[in-house]
Design a protein around this motif. Sequence first.
Motif, PDB file in Angstrom:
ATOM      1  N   GLU A  68       1.008 -13.404 -14.224  1.00  0.00           N
ATOM      2  CA  GLU A  68       1.306 -12.961 -12.860  1.00  0.00           C
ATOM      3  C   GLU A  68       0.315 -11.854 -12.503  1.00  0.00           C
ATOM      4  O   GLU A  68       0.347 -10.771 -13.070  1.00  0.00           O
ATOM      5  N   TYR A  69      -0.601 -12.141 -11.577  1.00  0.00           N
ATOM      6  CA  TYR A  69      -1.657 -11.188 -11.215  1.00  0.00           C
ATOM      7  C   TYR A  69      -1.259 -10.459  -9.935  1.00  0.00           C
ATOM      8  O   TYR A  69      -1.006 -11.080  -8.912  1.00  0.00           O
ATOM      9  N   ARG A  70      -1.221  -9.132  -9.991  1.00  0.00           N
ATOM     10  CA  ARG A  70      -0.900  -8.320  -8.815  1.00  0.00           C
ATOM     11  C   ARG A  70      -1.959  -7.238  -8.665  1.00  0.00           C
ATOM     12  O   ARG A  70      -2.274  -6.518  -9.604  1.00  0.00           O
ATOM     13  N   SER A  71      -2.514  -7.115  -7.458  1.00  0.00           N
ATOM     14  CA  SER A  71      -3.589  -6.161  -7.200  1.00  0.00           C
ATOM     15  C   SER A  71      -3.186  -5.143  -6.138  1.00  0.00           C
ATOM     16  O   SER A  71      -2.595  -5.503  -5.116  1.00  0.00           O
ATOM     17  N   ALA A  72      -3.525  -3.901  -6.378  1.00  0.00           N
ATOM     18  CA  ALA A  72      -3.286  -2.842  -5.385  1.00  0.00           C
ATOM     19  C   ALA A  72      -4.321  -2.894  -4.273  1.00  0.00           C
ATOM     20  O   ALA A  72      -4.160  -2.231  -3.246  1.00  0.00           O
ATOM     21  N   ASP A  73      -5.401  -3.669  -4.469  1.00  0.00           N
ATOM     22  CA  ASP A  73      -6.446  -3.840  -3.451  1.00  0.00           C
ATOM     23  C   ASP A  73      -6.954  -2.512  -2.899  1.00  0.00           C
ATOM     24  O   ASP A  73      -7.121  -2.333  -1.696  1.00  0.00           O
ATOM     25  N   GLY A  74      -7.196  -1.573  -3.807  1.00  0.00           N
ATOM     26  CA  GLY A  74      -7.774  -0.298  -3.398  1.00  0.00           C
ATOM     27  C   GLY A  74      -6.776   0.728  -2.906  1.00  0.00           C
ATOM     28  O   GLY A  74      -7.181   1.814  -2.483  1.00  0.00           O
ATOM     29  N   LEU A  75      -5.483   0.425  -2.965  1.00  0.00           N
ATOM     30  CA  LEU A  75      -4.450   1.343  -2.471  1.00  0.00           C
ATOM     31  C   LEU A  75      -3.556   1.759  -3.641  1.00  0.00           C
ATOM     32  O   LEU A  75      -2.570   1.089  -3.948  1.00  0.00           O
ATOM     33  N   PRO A  76      -3.844   2.851  -4.327  1.00  0.00           N
ATOM     34  CA  PRO A  76      -3.083   3.225  -5.525  1.00  0.00           C
ATOM     35  C   PRO A  76      -1.606   3.480  -5.262  1.00  0.00           C
ATOM     36  O   PRO A  76      -0.789   3.353  -6.180  1.00  0.00           O
ATOM     37  N   GLU A  77      -1.252   3.809  -4.022  1.00  0.00           N
ATOM     38  CA  GLU A  77       0.168   4.036  -3.710  1.00  0.00           C
ATOM     39  C   GLU A  77       1.002   2.764  -3.826  1.00  0.00           C
ATOM     40  O   GLU A  77       2.245   2.817  -3.850  1.00  0.00           O
ATOM     41  N   ARG A  78       0.355   1.602  -3.926  1.00  0.00           N
ATOM     42  CA  ARG A  78       1.077   0.340  -4.056  1.00  0.00           C
ATOM     43  C   ARG A  78       1.514   0.045  -5.493  1.00  0.00           C
ATOM     44  O   ARG A  78       2.334  -0.851  -5.719  1.00  0.00           O
ATOM     45  N   PHE A  79       0.986   0.768  -6.459  1.00  0.00           N
ATOM     46  CA  PHE A  79       1.279   0.453  -7.862  1.00  0.00           C
ATOM     47  C   PHE A  79       2.776   0.457  -8.200  1.00  0.00           C
ATOM     48  O   PHE A  79       3.248  -0.465  -8.882  1.00  0.00           O
ATOM     49  N   PRO A  80       3.552   1.455  -7.781  1.00  0.00           N
ATOM     50  CA  PRO A  80       4.989   1.424  -8.125  1.00  0.00           C
ATOM     51  C   PRO A  80       5.706   0.183  -7.597  1.00  0.00           C
ATOM     52  O   PRO A  80       6.504  -0.438  -8.310  1.00  0.00           O
ATOM     53  N   GLU A  81       5.395  -0.197  -6.362  1.00  0.00           N
ATOM     54  CA  GLU A  81       6.008  -1.401  -5.771  1.00  0.00           C
ATOM     55  C   GLU A  81       5.621  -2.654  -6.544  1.00  0.00           C
ATOM     56  O   GLU A  81       6.467  -3.520  -6.840  1.00  0.00           O
ATOM     57  N   LEU A  82       4.353  -2.765  -6.902  1.00  0.00           N
ATOM     58  CA  LEU A  82       3.880  -3.940  -7.630  1.00  0.00           C
ATOM     59  C   LEU A  82       4.436  -3.982  -9.052  1.00  0.00           C
ATOM     60  O   LEU A  82       4.761  -5.057  -9.571  1.00  0.00           O
ATOM     61  N   ALA A  83       4.554  -2.817  -9.684  1.00  0.00           N
ATOM     62  CA  ALA A  83       5.126  -2.766 -11.029  1.00  0.00           C
ATOM     63  C   ALA A  83       6.588  -3.218 -11.006  1.00  0.00           C
ATOM     64  O   ALA A  83       7.037  -3.975 -11.884  1.00  0.00           O
ATOM     65  N   THR A  84       7.322  -2.795  -9.982  1.00  0.00           N
ATOM     66  CA  THR A  84       8.718  -3.205  -9.839  1.00  0.00           C
ATOM     67  C   THR A  84       8.820  -4.713  -9.628  1.00  0.00           C
ATOM     68  O   THR A  84       9.721  -5.377 -10.161  1.00  0.00           O
ATOM     69  N   ALA A 102      -1.060   2.492 -14.984  1.00  0.00           N
ATOM     70  CA  ALA A 102      -0.312   2.628 -16.233  1.00  0.00           C
ATOM     71  C   ALA A 102       0.931   3.497 -16.047  1.00  0.00           C
ATOM     72  O   ALA A 102       1.999   3.194 -16.583  1.00  0.00           O
ATOM     73  N   LEU A 103       0.797   4.563 -15.267  1.00  0.00           N
ATOM     74  CA  LEU A 103       1.949   5.424 -14.990  1.00  0.00           C
ATOM     75  C   LEU A 103       3.046   4.653 -14.259  1.00  0.00           C
ATOM     76  O   LEU A 103       4.229   4.764 -14.586  1.00  0.00           O
ATOM     77  N   ALA A 104       2.644   3.858 -13.274  1.00  0.00           N
ATOM     78  CA  ALA A 104       3.618   3.070 -12.511  1.00  0.00           C
ATOM     79  C   ALA A 104       4.323   2.050 -13.392  1.00  0.00           C
ATOM     80  O   ALA A 104       5.543   1.877 -13.314  1.00  0.00           O
ATOM     81  N   ALA A 105       3.559   1.371 -14.255  1.00  0.00           N
ATOM     82  CA  ALA A 105       4.151   0.360 -15.142  1.00  0.00           C
ATOM     83  C   ALA A 105       5.071   1.011 -16.177  1.00  0.00           C
ATOM     84  O   ALA A 105       6.145   0.490 -16.486  1.00  0.00           O
TER      85      ALA A 105
END
Length: 325
Positions: A68-84, A102-105
């Motif tokens: 399952e590939y998920r990209s923040a596409d240059g927006l680091p604030e998206r990491f928590p949402e994508l990790a969830t 890594a912090l978000a995951a």
Amino acid sequence: MNKRDFIMLLSGTVIAWPLAARAQQPERVHRIGLLETTSRPLNAANFEAFRQALRELGYIEGRNLVIEYRSADGLPERFPELATELVRLNCDLIITRGTPAALAAKQAREAIPVVMTATAEPFALVNSIAHPGGNITGLSSLSADLFSKRLELLKELIPVLGRVAHLTDAGNPTLVRIRREIETAAQSLGIASPLLDVRKTEDIGPAFDSASNQRVDALIVGTDTVTQANRQFIALLAARHRLPAIYGSREFVDAGGLMTYGVSYPDLYRRAAIYVDKIFKGAKPAELPIEQPTKFNFVINLRAAKAIGLAIPEAFLVRADEVIE
């Protein structure tokens, strides 16, 4: 058939039946989540190195593996949402690139193992390199430690350098250590290194305008989520402003940048697959030491040098691992 032969036949059938039943059981399908800074096309070399290493270890997409590939596409604030989201998909393990991912995951769910393909600051995530503890392990990119070398290379190439701006996302949790490394190296080389903060795509153009206003002689570019996603744009603006720039990843040179000195990210992704295999076979992330890179690349792009009118001495070129003509 006599009684003895009948008993032996019956015994063989009883033994063979459970063996056949076990052989027909479906192979377990592992689900890996990738929490990435950029899209799959922009990350193709690294992603393919990871997939190839997994194939060599017996993990085949469509048979016993789902990615399952998920990209923040240059927006680091998206990491928590994508990790969830990856947690909701019941991933067995999450792969990350960069400290923010890594912090978000790590925080999304402590029960899911996290393997870092690269982090500039392991101690932002674990207390011990040898015994990480918790659910996270993987590889360090030594990114913070290599900025001084990048400054030295720029100064060697252009001895008259007076100001080398640091183009990076100041919101990255690794910034404090990186800035300390850069400022110490800059002071020893007798140059200034102002910070150009870029936290989103819209910040990049004004940052180059600021570089011009400050009469910056060259750039050292951070390997952040936003810079990785906009590497072609950054290389274009560097050429337009006739600014020599050095980067921490080969991807920037492939996008038209002048030169890079840093770790081989495809090699880190290949090694991350080995961690995956160990964890799937029962190893605990807490007990797997965080390893350092072993392969480094110094690449020079002569086309980019020509575009800004920069002559690169032969003695400098021969030190490169690769020269793009």
